[in-house]
Scaffold this motif. Structure first.
Motif, PDB file in Angstrom:
ATOM      1  N   ASN A 125     -64.258  37.181  -9.021  1.00 12.12           N
ATOM      2  CA  ASN A 125     -62.870  36.960  -9.449  1.00 12.12           C
ATOM      3  C   ASN A 125     -61.937  37.867  -8.655  1.00 12.12           C
ATOM      4  N   GLY A 126     -61.927  37.685  -7.340  1.00 14.30           N
ATOM      5  CA  GLY A 126     -61.114  38.527  -6.480  1.00 14.30           C
ATOM      6  C   GLY A 126     -59.625  38.273  -6.639  1.00 14.30           C
ATOM      7  N   ALA A 127     -58.846  39.229  -6.175  1.00 16.04           N
ATOM      8  CA  ALA A 127     -57.380  39.105  -6.240  1.00 16.04           C
ATOM      9  C   ALA A 127     -56.853  38.481  -4.959  1.00 16.04           C
ATOM     10  N   ALA A 128     -55.750  37.778  -5.070  1.00 21.83           N
ATOM     11  CA  ALA A 128     -55.090  37.195  -3.901  1.00 21.83           C
ATOM     12  C   ALA A 128     -54.468  38.306  -3.056  1.00 21.83           C
ATOM     13  N   PRO A 129     -54.297  38.092  -1.762  1.00 20.14           N
ATOM     14  CA  PRO A 129     -53.613  39.087  -0.928  1.00 20.14           C
ATOM     15  C   PRO A 129     -52.205  39.379  -1.446  1.00 20.14           C
ATOM     16  N   SER A 130     -51.720  40.568  -1.164  1.00 18.93           N
ATOM     17  CA  SER A 130     -50.381  40.955  -1.614  1.00 18.93           C
ATOM     18  C   SER A 130     -49.323  40.027  -1.015  1.00 18.93           C
ATOM     19  N   PRO A 131     -48.440  39.457  -1.834  1.00 23.64           N
ATOM     20  CA  PRO A 131     -47.426  38.524  -1.303  1.00 23.64           C
ATOM     21  C   PRO A 131     -46.534  39.155  -0.243  1.00 23.64           C
ATOM     22  N   GLY A 132     -46.259  40.440  -0.391  1.00 25.46           N
ATOM     23  CA  GLY A 132     -45.379  41.097   0.576  1.00 25.46           C
ATOM     24  C   GLY A 132     -46.051  41.440   1.886  1.00 25.46           C
ATOM     25  N   GLN A 133     -47.391  41.372   1.928  1.00 24.78           N
ATOM     26  CA  GLN A 133     -48.134  41.740   3.129  1.00 24.78           C
ATOM     27  C   GLN A 133     -48.772  40.553   3.839  1.00 24.78           C
ATOM     28  N   ARG A 134     -48.642  39.371   3.254  1.00 24.17           N
ATOM     29  CA  ARG A 134     -49.285  38.202   3.850  1.00 24.17           C
ATOM     30  C   ARG A 134     -48.571  37.775   5.124  1.00 24.17           C
ATOM     31  N   LYS A 135     -49.370  37.278   6.055  1.00 19.16           N
ATOM     32  CA  LYS A 135     -48.815  36.749   7.291  1.00 19.16           C
ATOM     33  C   LYS A 135     -48.203  35.375   7.048  1.00 19.16           C
ATOM     34  N   LEU A 136     -47.451  34.896   8.029  1.00 15.36           N
ATOM     35  CA  LEU A 136     -46.938  33.525   7.987  1.00 15.36           C
ATOM     36  C   LEU A 136     -48.040  32.554   8.385  1.00 15.36           C
ATOM     37  N   LEU A 137     -47.809  31.268   8.152  1.00 17.63           N
ATOM     38  CA  LEU A 137     -48.760  30.264   8.595  1.00 17.63           C
ATOM     39  C   LEU A 137     -48.935  30.339  10.109  1.00 17.63           C
ATOM     40  N   GLY A 138     -50.143  30.057  10.573  1.00 22.30           N
ATOM     41  CA  GLY A 138     -50.460  30.206  11.986  1.00 22.30           C
ATOM     42  C   GLY A 138     -50.225  28.945  12.792  1.00 22.30           C
ATOM     43  N   PRO A 139     -50.858  28.855  13.949  1.00 23.01           N
ATOM     44  CA  PRO A 139     -50.643  27.712  14.860  1.00 23.01           C
ATOM     45  C   PRO A 139     -51.316  26.438  14.364  1.00 23.01           C
ATOM     46  N   ARG A 140     -50.905  25.318  14.936  1.00 25.46           N
ATOM     47  CA  ARG A 140     -51.500  24.025  14.605  1.00 25.46           C
ATOM     48  C   ARG A 140     -52.941  23.987  15.098  1.00 25.46           C
ATOM     49  N   ILE A 287     -56.497  27.517 -11.933  1.00 28.93           N
ATOM     50  CA  ILE A 287     -56.342  26.760 -10.687  1.00 28.93           C
ATOM     51  C   ILE A 287     -55.388  27.477  -9.736  1.00 28.93           C
ATOM     52  N   MET A 288     -54.276  27.978 -10.265  1.00 25.09           N
ATOM     53  CA  MET A 288     -53.300  28.638  -9.393  1.00 25.09           C
ATOM     54  C   MET A 288     -53.862  29.917  -8.781  1.00 25.09           C
ATOM     55  N   SER A 289     -54.595  30.704  -9.563  1.00 21.87           N
ATOM     56  CA  SER A 289     -55.159  31.941  -9.022  1.00 21.87           C
ATOM     57  C   SER A 289     -56.227  31.648  -7.972  1.00 21.87           C
ATOM     58  N   LEU A 290     -56.981  30.555  -8.156  1.00 19.89           N
ATOM     59  CA  LEU A 290     -57.956  30.153  -7.144  1.00 19.89           C
ATOM     60  C   LEU A 290     -57.255  29.763  -5.846  1.00 19.89           C
ATOM     61  N   ALA A 291     -56.211  28.938  -5.949  1.00 20.34           N
ATOM     62  CA  ALA A 291     -55.495  28.484  -4.750  1.00 20.34           C
ATOM     63  C   ALA A 291     -54.818  29.641  -4.025  1.00 20.34           C
ATOM     64  N   GLU A 292     -54.286  30.598  -4.775  1.00 20.81           N
ATOM     65  CA  GLU A 292     -53.574  31.720  -4.146  1.00 20.81           C
ATOM     66  C   GLU A 292     -54.498  32.644  -3.374  1.00 20.81           C
ATOM     67  N   ARG A 293     -55.781  32.631  -3.691  1.00 24.42           N
ATOM     68  CA  ARG A 293     -56.725  33.467  -2.939  1.00 24.42           C
ATOM     69  C   ARG A 293     -56.925  32.947  -1.519  1.00 24.42           C
ATOM     70  N   ALA A 294     -56.665  31.668  -1.302  1.00 24.08           N
ATOM     71  CA  ALA A 294     -56.734  31.095   0.043  1.00 24.08           C
ATOM     72  C   ALA A 294     -55.394  31.279   0.739  1.00 24.08           C
ATOM     73  N   GLY A 295     -55.319  30.866   1.990  1.00 26.87           N
ATOM     74  CA  GLY A 295     -54.075  30.966   2.750  1.00 26.87           C
ATOM     75  C   GLY A 295     -54.115  32.098   3.762  1.00 26.87           C
ATOM     76  N   PRO A 296     -52.969  32.453   4.316  1.00 30.19           N
ATOM     77  CA  PRO A 296     -52.925  33.543   5.298  1.00 30.19           C
ATOM     78  C   PRO A 296     -53.345  34.856   4.666  1.00 30.19           C
ATOM     79  N   GLY A 297     -54.083  35.660   5.411  1.00 32.45           N
ATOM     80  CA  GLY A 297     -54.466  36.979   4.932  1.00 32.45           C
ATOM     81  C   GLY A 297     -53.383  38.002   5.205  1.00 32.45           C
ATOM     82  N   GLU A 298     -53.640  39.229   4.790  1.00 33.27           N
ATOM     83  CA  GLU A 298     -52.705  40.309   5.071  1.00 33.27           C
ATOM     84  C   GLU A 298     -52.786  40.687   6.548  1.00 33.27           C
ATOM     85  N   THR A 299     -51.819  41.444   7.009  1.00 26.83           N
ATOM     86  CA  THR A 299     -51.779  41.872   8.409  1.00 26.83           C
ATOM     87  C   THR A 299     -53.080  42.574   8.783  1.00 26.83           C
TER      88      THR A 299
END
Length: 436
Positions: A125-140, A287-299
């Motif tokens: 049950n890990g935590a999502a990356p910090s919203p203030g430290q997450r990178k933007l979406l990357g390249p296509r 569901i929301m906490s699961l989805a938030e764990r994915a996405g861009p990581g922190e710097t």
């Protein structure tokens, strides 16, 4: 020599020095009531019930004098006074050697070979990356499919939903993306799948090369609700292990609907009141906490590009699981049974699908091509019945005339593999289909 004995020393370190024992004092509605461990227990702890033929379970409620436990298997044979031992919170210790392996939600091998744990354990049950430290979406990303390289682009760190009924080609599309999307590691969560399909998926759909860079976490349909829910959480923890090494991870979940059904079963057993068409209120957070764990990581970390599949009965996109998930994702892909029935795979309904990486993921010229393709497909769908009935007269509407001319090529394009040359070559092919 240190590396050889490392898995052994890690395993020895996990052996408890002393064990506290409680006793079963009641069994009701598929749950076990135990006494004697209240001062040590915590909600979410895993427990062992019995000694001769032990089963495991999870603590879901704590009272003044008793614990409520949901077993991972049937309660048949359990008796009053049976021993209950706390195993602690469920953790896994992923290792890079897990690539190419199939494991269960507890991190045990399902493919018959030994599996060594890593040096660092992490909670499922890990935590999502910090919203203030997450990178933007990357390249296509290049995906190996013309439609995803152009009309529905996927960018690094994006989270997409794949909405489909049963038997419409969902698993095949996930396997196709696993082979084609450029990523360092692929992690699969197969929740509630039929047992015979696991080997078929790994050998035929994913293939030898696809499996070599993948970790499959599976809990088949005969497993308990606890294991089916943990499957998704364990798979996400494995993905986070590789993400924290700076790698780009493709996370493929099949399916969030079965995860939600398992969560509902556990929540109702724990005493939570049903709502949302029978689902408990806690489902939305799960569901929301699961989805938030994915996405861009922190710097400094990598990214998790995620595709969550959802089983939608009768194409009902407003049912609770689909509605909750769609609100937190960066786009959705809808598969249509009627398209599959006429033999076009993947059976993507382009007009009901959207990638929120647009327009930023494409150039101005590419966005113009995408808009024109959508306009032509829309014109065809609106006029198809009229054309087939012989009620349309050529020359009445320039857009319908264009759709009649270009629709066959576009329909073929939606099922084509990406041509050699990456995204640029795919857009050249789309331009050719549009006659420009």
């Amino acid at each position: 020599m240190k590396d050889i004995f490392k898995p052994l020393t890690i395993g020895i370190g996990k052996v408890p020095v002393c064990t506290h024992v409680g006793r079963i004092c009641g069994i009701e509605n598929g749950t076990v009531i135990a006494r004697g461990l209240n001062h040590l227990a915590a909600v979410g702890h895993r427990v062992q019930i019995g000694l001769d033929h032990p089963i495991f379970g999870e603590i879901v409620g704590i009272g003044d004098q008793s614990l409520r436990i949901i077993p991972e298997s049937d309660v048949e044979g359990l008796r009053i006074g049976e021993e209950v031992r706390i195993c602690g919170r469920l953790e896994i210790a992923p290792d890079n050697s897990w690539l190419g392996r199939i494991i269960d939600p507890a991190g045990c091998p399902l493919d018959g070979a030994p599996l060594f744990s890593g040096a660092t354990a992490r909670t499922i049950n890990g935590a999502a990356p910090s919203p203030g430290q997450r990178k933007l979406l990357g390249p296509r990303l290049s995906t190996g499919s013309a439609v995803f390289d152009t009309l529905l682009p996927i960018v690094q760190g994006q989270r997409l939903g794949l909405f489909a009924g049963s038997g419409v080609g969902k698993s095949t599309l996930l396997g196709r993306l696993a082979r084609g999307v450029h990523a360092d590691v692929v992690v699969f969560a197969l929740v509630g799948e039929r047992g015979r399909e696991l080997r078929e998926f790994s050998e035929n759909i994913l293939g030898k090369d696809g499996l070599a860079r993948s970790v499959i976490v599976a809990a088949t349909s005969d497993r308990s609700a606890l294991e089916r829910r943990r499957c998704m959480l364990t798979a996400m923890s494995v993905a986070e292990h590789f993400r924290d090494q700076g790698k780009h991870v493709l996370f493929l979940a099949d399916s969030v609907t079965r995860f939600a059904e398992a969560h509902r079963e556990i929540a109702l057993s724990a005493g939570e009141a049903p709502s949302l068409r029978g689902f408990p209120p806690s489902l939305q957070h799960a569901i929301m906490s699961l989805a938030e764990r994915a996405g861009p990581g922190e710097t400094g970390a990598g990214d998790i590009t995620a595709i969550f599949s959802v089983l939608v009965a009768a194409s009902d996109m407003d049912e609770p699981v689909a509605d909750i998930l769609r609100g937190v994702l960066d786009g959705h892909i809808v598969l249509d049974r009627k398209i599959a029935e006429r033999g076009r795979f993947p059976a993507i309904d382009l007009l009901r699908s959207v990638s929120r990486s647009l327009p930023g993921a494409a150039s101005e010229a590419e966005n113009t091509l995408i808009r024109q393709a959508r306009q032509i497909i829309s014109a065809w769908e609106k006029s198809e019945l009229m054309v087939q009935a012989g009620l349309y007269q050529k020359g009445s509407d320039p857009m319908i005339d264009l759709a009649l001319l270009r629709w066959p090529g576009l329909d073929q394009f939606l099922s084509e593999p990406a041509p050699v040359g990456g995204n640029a070559a795919s857009f050249d092919r789309l331009q050719q289909m549009l006659g420009r």
